[in-house]
Design a protein around this motif. Structure first.
Motif, PDB file in Angstrom:
ATOM      1  N   UNK A 110       0.808  -1.219   0.000  1.00  0.00           N
ATOM      2  CA  UNK A 110       0.000   0.000   0.000  1.00  0.00           C
ATOM      3  C   UNK A 110       0.841   1.269   0.000  1.00  0.00           C
ATOM      4  N   UNK A 111       2.156   1.114   0.054  1.00  0.00           N
ATOM      5  CA  UNK A 111       3.047   2.276   0.023  1.00  0.00           C
ATOM      6  C   UNK A 111       3.545   2.591  -1.381  1.00  0.00           C
ATOM      7  N   UNK A 115      -2.466  -0.422  -5.705  1.00  0.00           N
ATOM      8  CA  UNK A 115      -3.912  -0.459  -5.946  1.00  0.00           C
ATOM      9  C   UNK A 115      -4.285   0.429  -7.128  1.00  0.00           C
ATOM     10  N   UNK A 116      -3.622   1.567  -7.235  1.00  0.00           N
ATOM     11  CA  UNK A 116      -3.897   2.462  -8.353  1.00  0.00           C
ATOM     12  C   UNK A 116      -3.480   1.831  -9.680  1.00  0.00           C
ATOM     13  N   UNK A 123      -9.224  -1.233 -16.069  1.00  0.00           N
ATOM     14  CA  UNK A 123     -10.139  -0.282 -16.692  1.00  0.00           C
ATOM     15  C   UNK A 123     -10.074  -0.441 -18.211  1.00  0.00           C
ATOM     16  N   UNK A 124     -11.201  -0.768 -18.846  1.00  0.00           N
ATOM     17  CA  UNK A 124     -11.188  -0.973 -20.306  1.00  0.00           C
ATOM     18  C   UNK A 124     -10.748   0.281 -21.053  1.00  0.00           C
ATOM     19  N   UNK A 125     -10.116   0.048 -22.183  1.00  0.00           N
ATOM     20  CA  UNK A 125      -9.723   1.105 -23.116  1.00  0.00           C
ATOM     21  C   UNK A 125      -8.690   2.065 -22.541  1.00  0.00           C
ATOM     22  N   UNK A 130       2.147   3.241 -17.472  1.00  0.00           N
ATOM     23  CA  UNK A 130       2.695   4.361 -16.709  1.00  0.00           C
ATOM     24  C   UNK A 130       2.491   4.147 -15.211  1.00  0.00           C
ATOM     25  N   UNK A 131       1.321   3.645 -14.837  1.00  0.00           N
ATOM     26  CA  UNK A 131       1.052   3.403 -13.412  1.00  0.00           C
ATOM     27  C   UNK A 131       1.945   2.298 -12.857  1.00  0.00           C
TER      28      UNK A 131
END
Length: 264
Positions: A110-111, A115-116, A123-125, A130-131
Protein backbone atom coordinates in the motif's frame (compact mmCIF):
# COMPACT_ATOMS: atom_id res chain seq x y z
CA UNK A 1 16.16 -17.62 15.44
CA UNK A 2 13.69 -20.09 16.88
CA UNK A 3 11.23 -18.52 19.37
CA UNK A 4 12.00 -19.55 22.94
CA UNK A 5 8.60 -21.10 23.60
CA UNK A 6 8.63 -22.97 20.28
CA UNK A 7 12.00 -24.43 21.21
CA UNK A 8 10.72 -25.37 24.65
CA UNK A 9 7.70 -27.09 23.18
CA UNK A 10 9.89 -29.07 20.80
CA UNK A 11 12.23 -30.16 23.60
CA UNK A 12 9.30 -31.22 25.76
CA UNK A 13 7.91 -33.33 22.94
CA UNK A 14 11.29 -34.96 22.40
CA UNK A 15 11.63 -35.74 26.11
CA UNK A 16 8.25 -37.44 26.24
CA UNK A 17 9.23 -39.62 23.30
CA UNK A 18 12.08 -41.27 25.24
CA UNK A 19 10.69 -41.36 28.78
CA UNK A 20 9.05 -44.52 30.18
CA UNK A 21 5.30 -44.69 29.74
CA UNK A 22 4.52 -43.74 33.33
CA UNK A 23 6.74 -40.69 33.18
CA UNK A 24 5.39 -39.74 29.78
CA UNK A 25 1.95 -39.39 31.29
CA UNK A 26 3.22 -36.64 33.54
CA UNK A 27 2.02 -33.29 32.34
CA UNK A 28 4.70 -31.08 30.83
CA UNK A 29 3.76 -27.44 31.10
CA UNK A 30 5.02 -25.11 28.41
CA UNK A 31 3.87 -21.52 28.11
CA UNK A 32 2.09 -20.94 24.81
CA UNK A 33 3.91 -19.15 22.02
CA UNK A 34 3.10 -15.45 21.92
CA UNK A 35 2.49 -14.58 18.29
CA UNK A 36 1.76 -11.19 16.72
CA UNK A 37 0.47 -10.85 13.16
CA UNK A 38 1.15 -7.44 11.65
CA UNK A 39 0.63 -5.88 8.27
CA UNK A 40 -1.93 -5.21 5.60
CA UNK A 41 -4.86 -6.93 3.90
CA UNK A 42 -2.78 -9.88 2.76
CA UNK A 43 -2.30 -10.75 6.43
CA UNK A 44 -5.70 -9.67 7.75
CA UNK A 45 -7.44 -12.11 5.42
CA UNK A 46 -9.27 -9.65 3.18
CA UNK A 47 -10.76 -11.74 0.40
CA UNK A 48 -11.57 -14.82 2.48
CA UNK A 49 -14.85 -13.81 4.16
CA UNK A 50 -15.77 -14.84 7.72
CA UNK A 51 -14.66 -11.45 9.09
CA UNK A 52 -14.76 -10.93 12.82
CA UNK A 53 -13.57 -7.33 12.36
CA UNK A 54 -15.35 -5.49 9.57
CA UNK A 55 -13.15 -2.39 9.87
CA UNK A 56 -9.84 -4.16 9.25
CA UNK A 57 -11.40 -7.14 7.44
CA UNK A 58 -9.69 -9.60 9.75
CA UNK A 59 -10.75 -13.17 9.12
CA UNK A 60 -10.65 -16.46 10.95
CA UNK A 61 -9.64 -17.98 7.60
CA UNK A 62 -6.48 -15.89 7.32
CA UNK A 63 -3.07 -17.52 7.64
CA UNK A 64 -2.30 -15.91 11.04
CA UNK A 65 -5.30 -17.62 12.63
CA UNK A 66 -4.46 -20.90 10.88
CA UNK A 67 -0.89 -20.70 12.18
CA UNK A 68 -1.98 -19.79 15.70
CA UNK A 69 -4.35 -22.76 15.73
CA UNK A 70 -1.60 -25.07 14.51
CA UNK A 71 0.90 -23.88 17.09
CA UNK A 72 -1.56 -23.49 19.96
CA UNK A 73 -0.27 -19.92 20.14
CA UNK A 74 -1.68 -16.80 21.72
CA UNK A 75 -2.42 -14.53 18.77
CA UNK A 76 -2.33 -10.74 18.80
CA UNK A 77 -3.98 -10.11 15.43
CA UNK A 78 -3.10 -6.53 14.48
CA UNK A 79 -2.96 -6.74 10.67
CA UNK A 80 -5.45 -4.44 8.99
CA UNK A 81 -6.74 -3.99 5.46
CA UNK A 82 -5.25 -0.93 3.79
CA UNK A 83 -2.35 -0.63 6.23
CA UNK A 84 0.80 1.18 5.16
CA UNK A 85 4.16 1.21 6.91
CA UNK A 86 3.00 4.38 8.66
CA UNK A 87 -0.10 2.60 9.96
CA UNK A 88 2.03 -0.28 11.19
CA UNK A 89 4.21 2.14 13.14
CA UNK A 90 1.34 4.13 14.61
CA UNK A 91 -1.31 1.47 15.22
CA UNK A 92 0.13 -2.04 15.33
CA UNK A 93 3.30 -2.00 17.42
CA UNK A 94 1.32 -2.09 20.64
CA UNK A 95 0.84 -5.81 20.05
CA UNK A 96 4.59 -6.37 20.55
CA UNK A 97 6.81 -6.53 23.61
CA UNK A 98 9.88 -8.33 24.91
CA UNK A 99 7.80 -11.45 25.57
CA UNK A 100 6.69 -11.79 21.94
CA UNK A 101 8.10 -14.99 20.45
CA UNK A 102 6.92 -14.84 16.85
CA UNK A 103 6.01 -12.04 14.45
CA UNK A 104 4.69 -12.25 10.89
CA UNK A 105 4.19 -9.30 8.60
CA UNK A 106 3.17 -8.34 5.07
CA UNK A 107 3.71 -4.65 4.41
CA UNK A 108 4.69 -2.38 1.56
CA UNK A 109 2.04 -3.02 -1.05
CA UNK A 110 0.00 0.00 0.00
CA UNK A 111 3.05 2.28 0.02
CA UNK A 112 3.81 1.92 -3.68
CA UNK A 113 0.55 2.85 -5.40
CA UNK A 114 -0.14 -0.77 -6.33
CA UNK A 115 -3.91 -0.46 -5.95
CA UNK A 116 -3.90 2.46 -8.35
CA UNK A 117 -1.91 0.45 -10.88
CA UNK A 118 -4.30 -2.49 -10.62
CA UNK A 119 -7.28 -0.18 -11.03
CA UNK A 120 -5.77 1.32 -14.16
CA UNK A 121 -5.03 -2.13 -15.57
CA UNK A 122 -8.59 -3.39 -15.15
CA UNK A 123 -10.14 -0.28 -16.69
CA UNK A 124 -11.19 -0.97 -20.31
CA UNK A 125 -9.72 1.10 -23.12
CA UNK A 126 -6.87 2.43 -20.98
CA UNK A 127 -3.19 1.62 -20.78
CA UNK A 128 -1.68 1.06 -17.33
CA UNK A 129 2.04 0.88 -18.15
CA UNK A 130 2.69 4.36 -16.71
CA UNK A 131 1.05 3.40 -13.41
CA UNK A 132 3.08 0.20 -13.20
CA UNK A 133 6.29 2.12 -13.82
CA UNK A 134 5.32 4.66 -11.16
CA UNK A 135 4.87 1.82 -8.67
CA UNK A 136 8.26 0.39 -9.59
CA UNK A 137 9.87 3.76 -9.02
CA UNK A 138 8.39 3.87 -5.53
CA UNK A 139 9.62 0.32 -4.91
CA UNK A 140 13.15 1.33 -5.87
CA UNK A 141 13.40 4.79 -4.35
CA UNK A 142 10.82 5.11 -1.58
CA UNK A 143 10.05 1.70 -0.12
CA UNK A 144 13.50 0.66 1.18
CA UNK A 145 13.61 3.51 3.68
CA UNK A 146 10.06 2.83 4.81
CA UNK A 147 10.87 -0.83 5.39
CA UNK A 148 13.98 0.09 7.38
CA UNK A 149 11.79 2.16 9.68
CA UNK A 150 9.12 -0.51 10.07
CA UNK A 151 11.50 -3.44 10.50
CA UNK A 152 13.70 -1.51 12.92
CA UNK A 153 10.67 -0.66 15.05
CA UNK A 154 9.60 -4.31 15.15
CA UNK A 155 13.06 -5.30 16.39
CA UNK A 156 13.02 -2.59 19.05
CA UNK A 157 9.59 -3.58 20.33
CA UNK A 158 10.07 -7.37 20.11
CA UNK A 159 13.82 -7.96 20.48
CA UNK A 160 13.43 -11.66 21.30
CA UNK A 161 11.02 -12.58 18.52
CA UNK A 162 11.61 -14.56 15.36
CA UNK A 163 10.27 -12.35 12.56
CA UNK A 164 8.95 -13.69 9.26
CA UNK A 165 8.35 -11.25 6.42
CA UNK A 166 5.92 -12.70 3.89
CA UNK A 167 5.92 -11.53 0.30
CA UNK A 168 3.11 -11.13 -2.20
CA UNK A 169 2.12 -13.54 -4.98
CA UNK A 170 2.07 -12.72 -8.67
CA UNK A 171 -1.56 -11.87 -9.42
CA UNK A 172 -1.83 -13.11 -13.00
CA UNK A 173 -0.80 -16.11 -15.06
CA UNK A 174 0.32 -13.90 -17.94
CA UNK A 175 -1.24 -16.22 -20.49
CA UNK A 176 -4.91 -15.35 -20.92
CA UNK A 177 -7.63 -12.98 -19.82
CA UNK A 178 -10.82 -13.86 -17.99
CA UNK A 179 -13.88 -12.27 -16.45
CA UNK A 180 -16.45 -10.05 -18.02
CA UNK A 181 -14.03 -7.19 -18.68
CA UNK A 182 -11.21 -9.36 -20.09
CA UNK A 183 -8.83 -7.02 -18.32
CA UNK A 184 -5.93 -6.61 -17.89
CA UNK A 185 -4.62 -7.82 -21.22
CA UNK A 186 -1.80 -10.36 -21.39
CA UNK A 187 0.94 -7.77 -21.92
CA UNK A 188 -0.23 -5.83 -18.87
CA UNK A 189 -0.36 -9.02 -16.82
CA UNK A 190 3.22 -9.86 -17.71
CA UNK A 191 4.35 -6.34 -16.84
CA UNK A 192 2.54 -6.42 -13.48
CA UNK A 193 4.14 -9.75 -12.64
CA UNK A 194 7.55 -8.27 -13.42
CA UNK A 195 6.83 -5.42 -11.01
CA UNK A 196 5.73 -7.93 -8.37
CA UNK A 197 9.05 -9.73 -8.79
CA UNK A 198 10.98 -6.51 -8.23
CA UNK A 199 8.93 -5.84 -5.09
CA UNK A 200 9.81 -9.32 -3.85
CA UNK A 201 13.51 -8.64 -4.35
CA UNK A 202 13.35 -5.44 -2.29
CA UNK A 203 11.29 -7.04 0.47
CA UNK A 204 13.66 -10.00 0.71
CA UNK A 205 16.78 -7.86 0.71
CA UNK A 206 15.53 -5.58 3.47
CA UNK A 207 14.18 -8.47 5.56
CA UNK A 208 17.53 -10.22 5.46
CA UNK A 209 19.39 -7.01 6.28
CA UNK A 210 17.38 -6.86 9.51
CA UNK A 211 17.97 -10.51 10.36
CA UNK A 212 14.42 -11.54 9.50
CA UNK A 213 13.32 -14.60 7.52
CA UNK A 214 11.74 -13.84 4.16
CA UNK A 215 8.92 -16.17 3.06
CA UNK A 216 8.53 -16.09 -0.72
CA UNK A 217 5.00 -17.24 -1.63
CA UNK A 218 5.27 -16.92 -5.41
CA UNK A 219 5.90 -20.63 -5.93
CA UNK A 220 3.03 -21.52 -3.58
CA UNK A 221 0.65 -19.56 -5.83
CA UNK A 222 2.14 -20.73 -9.13
CA UNK A 223 -0.58 -22.29 -11.27
CA UNK A 224 -3.25 -20.71 -9.06
CA UNK A 225 -3.25 -17.11 -10.24
CA UNK A 226 -6.24 -15.12 -11.41
CA UNK A 227 -7.59 -16.80 -14.60
CA UNK A 228 -6.10 -20.19 -13.63
CA UNK A 229 -8.54 -23.09 -13.31
CA UNK A 230 -8.09 -23.30 -9.53
CA UNK A 231 -7.36 -19.75 -8.46
CA UNK A 232 -5.99 -18.88 -5.03
CA UNK A 233 -6.69 -15.21 -5.76
CA UNK A 234 -9.89 -13.28 -6.36
CA UNK A 235 -10.33 -11.40 -9.59
CA UNK A 236 -12.71 -8.47 -9.79
CA UNK A 237 -15.41 -9.35 -7.30
CA UNK A 238 -17.99 -8.01 -4.87
CA UNK A 239 -17.46 -6.51 -2.38
CA UNK A 240 -14.75 -4.63 -4.29
CA UNK A 241 -12.36 -4.64 -1.32
CA UNK A 242 -11.95 -8.40 -1.75
CA UNK A 243 -10.78 -8.05 -5.37
CA UNK A 244 -7.20 -9.06 -6.19
CA UNK A 245 -6.61 -10.61 -2.78
CA UNK A 246 -5.97 -14.22 -1.75
CA UNK A 247 -9.16 -16.18 -1.24
CA UNK A 248 -9.67 -18.87 1.39
CA UNK A 249 -7.62 -21.39 -0.60
CA UNK A 250 -4.89 -18.81 -1.00
CA UNK A 251 -4.44 -18.67 2.75
CA UNK A 252 -5.03 -22.35 3.44
CA UNK A 253 -3.00 -23.78 0.54
CA UNK A 254 -0.69 -20.86 -0.24
CA UNK A 255 0.39 -18.64 2.63
CA UNK A 256 -0.07 -21.05 5.53
CA UNK A 257 1.99 -23.97 4.16
CA UNK A 258 4.76 -21.66 2.94
CA UNK A 259 5.02 -20.04 6.35
CA UNK A 260 4.80 -23.35 8.20
CA UNK A 261 7.69 -24.74 6.15
CA UNK A 262 9.80 -21.68 6.90
CA UNK A 263 9.16 -21.97 10.65
CA UNK A 264 9.83 -25.70 10.67
Amino acid sequence: MIPARLAAAALAAAALAVLPAAAARAEVEVDPTRYAALGDSYSSGTGTGDYFDETCLRSNRAYPQLLANGLGAELAFAACSGATTSDLLSKQLGSLDAETDLVTVTIGGNDIGWAEAVTACITPLTDCMDEIEASETLVEEHLPGLLDGAYGAITNRAPNAAVYVLGYPRLFNGERTCGALKQPNVAEQVRMNQAADRLAEVLQGKAEEHGFTYVDVRDAFAGHAICDDVAYLNGLTYPPAESYHPNEMGHLNGYYPALSRAIA
